[in-house]
Design an enzyme around this catalytic site. Structure first.
Site: not given
Ligand code: ADP
Length: 544
Positions: A189, A441, A446
């Site tokens: 991550t 917030k 929210w």
């Molecule tokens: P990191 O969590 O390390 O930044 P990731 O690629 O695993 O990298 O990110 C996942 C996060 O990205 C999700 O939990 C979400 O918050 C965001 N995310 C992924 N796809 C979307 C999407 N289509 N719309 C909104 N947020 C998204």
């Protein structure tokens, strides 16, 4: 009484089965790569499979053994594909490392995974030269190039040449069969909070994810397609495309390190790309290039957009100006990444276009193999009414169970808490309102930063926008909109604030707008909200 057992062949789900299928049934279909060296390389799935076997032989000759991790620092290209298959297929673990992270983070990740060897693209060698003294377990560094491009001088002792190693092997290698739950690859991550954590994928999870990812209601990938993954192979296995492409036997086009609008448009046209995938910021660059030069797409039909919320204005631009269908998808490193895809149902066929677009802008329905829940602060399930939002939990065949080298389980009674806040409607369409740490917030209520950003992105002068919380003495937090304007356009604070009128409840409207030349992005292309919040912590809102 004992149950009657199924009487079908028991074949473990092996990643090698994907590449052998592609080689046997789509052997002459091309994989085209823009090389770091500058030229275009072309070969076929059959060539890729043969060279992957040679990679397996190379790794054995170097003394690597089952379970050993091999790191890659590389862009999207055929040699990286060979490592995907050659490493995992021979029971090693392919650890893709994001070269855009901070060097200290890269070293930390490579040490945490205990990578024994590193395979590195030519232009990333200086990075590895700098890091190597801190990399505890690394015994071999392989430069992914040919003899002619090997550097005359390097601080790395015994730097190995990928092409020399591969070409010295005969390819007489049989892919082994082993437990399908064996680790196949690792991706970390991005660690926006604390140290990055390793998600360890298995052969089983990867193969299942590849099959479901190709299904019509997911990417809808077929042998008729020419797929160009813009999403990097170091970002959650390029969303599984290197595997899904082999399962369906489509032509693959690998763009190398240059992902600007012009480079992408040129290769889309030259290779007849029909489908692509990437994060919204990449598409901003492409759309700007194509619009400002009055260009078209001759073959490009669909693109999968995820990683951050895809603004509705982007869906409209692709669809209405260029006839390209946007498939909005949601996922995370911990979910392999495919979780939800926004695809209509038959009951939606008669909806007016605007209503369809509204659904398509959501993050979408869970694909088979993934289930969703939303819960309140007490862990109680919330109704699927498309209105109430709560913490999004997921479970499924390719959802994380535990992180590498972390004893504490991330699960909550068997479900993985995503850290995202979302609604789910009666048809199962999930819509992210925020990451829990990005929620604004205001007076106990929210405000969705994504809603505010999506509206701003609909303004003709706005190129990119981020809505963040700024401390407020009365309301705790109030929204501030940080905007990058399109080149050659103008807009005022008042105009942008007025643009929200009638689109959201008045109290959710940003209190202020600031214009900046560019927004900070993470190594995976997301807006760095944390950095922005720090930067504007003391911003004087006119409402104070
Ligand atoms: P990191 O969590 O390390 O930044 P990731 O690629 O695993 O990298 O990110 C996942 C996060 O990205 C999700 O939990 C979400 O918050 C965001 N995310 C992924 N796809 C979307 C999407 N289509 N719309 C909104 N947020 C998204």
């Amino acid at each position: 009484m004992s149950a009657l057992m199924g009487q079908m062949m028991r074949m473990p789900l092996m990643i090698s089965s994907l590449i052998t299928h592609a080689a046997r049934h789509h052997g002459d279909t091309e994989i085209v790569s823009k090389r770091v060296e500058g030229d275009i390389h072309r070969y076929t799935w059959a060539d890729c499979e043969l060279r992957s076997r040679k990679v397996a032989q190379v790794m054995a000759r170097l003394g690597l053994q089952a379970g050993d991790r091999v790191g890659t620092l590389a862009w999207n290209g055929y040699r990286h594909m060979e490592l995907y298959y050659g490493l995992s297929g021979s029971q090693l673990v392919c650890h893709t490392v994001n070269p855009r992270l901070f060097p200290e983070q890269i070293a930390w990740i490579i040490n945490d995974a205990e990578d024994k060897a590193l395979c590195v693209d030519l232009n990333l060698l200086p990075l590895v030269e700098k890091l190597l003294p801190a990399l505890k377990a690394v015994k071999h560094v392989i430069l992914m190039t040919d003899r002619a491009h090997m550097p005359a001088q390097t601080s790395i002792e015994n730097l190995l040449c990928y092409e020399d190693l591969v070409e010295a092997e005969d390819g007489k290698y049989t892919w082994p069969e082993f437990d399908e739950n064996t680790a196949s690859s690792i991706c970390y991550t991005s660690g926006t909070t604390g140290n990055p954590k390793g998600a360890v994928y298995s052969h089983r999870s990867t193969v299942l994810h590849a099959i479901v990812g190709a299904m019509p209601d997911a990417m809808g990938l077929s042998a008729e397609d020419v797929m160009l993954p813009v999403v990097p192979m170091f970002h959650v296995n390029a969303w599984g495309i290197p595997y899904g492409a082999a399962a369906v036997g489509c032509k693959l086009v690998m763009p190398g390190p240059h992902l600007d609008g012009k480079s992408l448009h040129d290769i889309f046209e030259a290779e007849g790309v029909t489908i692509s995938a990437g994060v919204p910021t990449i598409w901003l660059g492409l759309l700007n290039h194509v619009s400002s030069n009055n260009l078209k797409f001759s073959t490009f039909k669909r693109t999968i957009i995820g990683g951050s919320a895809c603004p509705p204005a982007m869906i409209d631009a692709f669809q209405d100006k260029f006839g390209v269908q946007v498939i909005h998808a949601w996922g995370m490193t911990e979910t392999s990444p495919l979780g939800c895809v926004s695809r209509l149902k038959s009951k939606h066929r008669e909806l007016p276009e605007a209503a369809k677009r509204k659904l398509l802008a959501k993050q979408g329905r869970a694909v088979y193999g993934v289930d969703l829940r939303i819960v309140n602060d007490h862990g109680e399930d919330l109704p699927w009414d498309g209105k109430q939002s709560g913490d999004l939990l997921v479970r499924g065949h390719w959802i994380i169970d535990s992180y590498l080298n972390v004893a504490k389980s991330p699960l909550d009674y068997g479900w993985f808490p995503t850290g995202d806040v979302s609604t789910i409607d009666a048809d199962g369409f999930m819509q992210i309102t925020d990451r829990s740490k990005d929620v604004i917030k205001s007076g106990g209520e929210w405000i969705s930063s994504i809603d505010l950003e999506n509206i701003a992105m609909g303004h003709p002068a706005v190129n990119e926008a981020a809505a963040i919380a700024v401390p407020h003495p009365k309301w705790d937090e109030r929204p501030l909109l940080v905007v990058v304007l399109k080149p050659g356009t103008q807009a005022t604070r008042e105009e942008l604030i007025g643009f929200y009128e009638g689109k959201i409840p008045k109290w959710q409207t940003p209190d202020d707008v600031v214009f900046v030349p560019e927004l900070p992005h993470t190594a995976t292309g997301k807006i760095q909200k944390l950095k922005l919040r720090d930067q504007f912590r003391d911003h004087k809102l006119p409402t104070v």
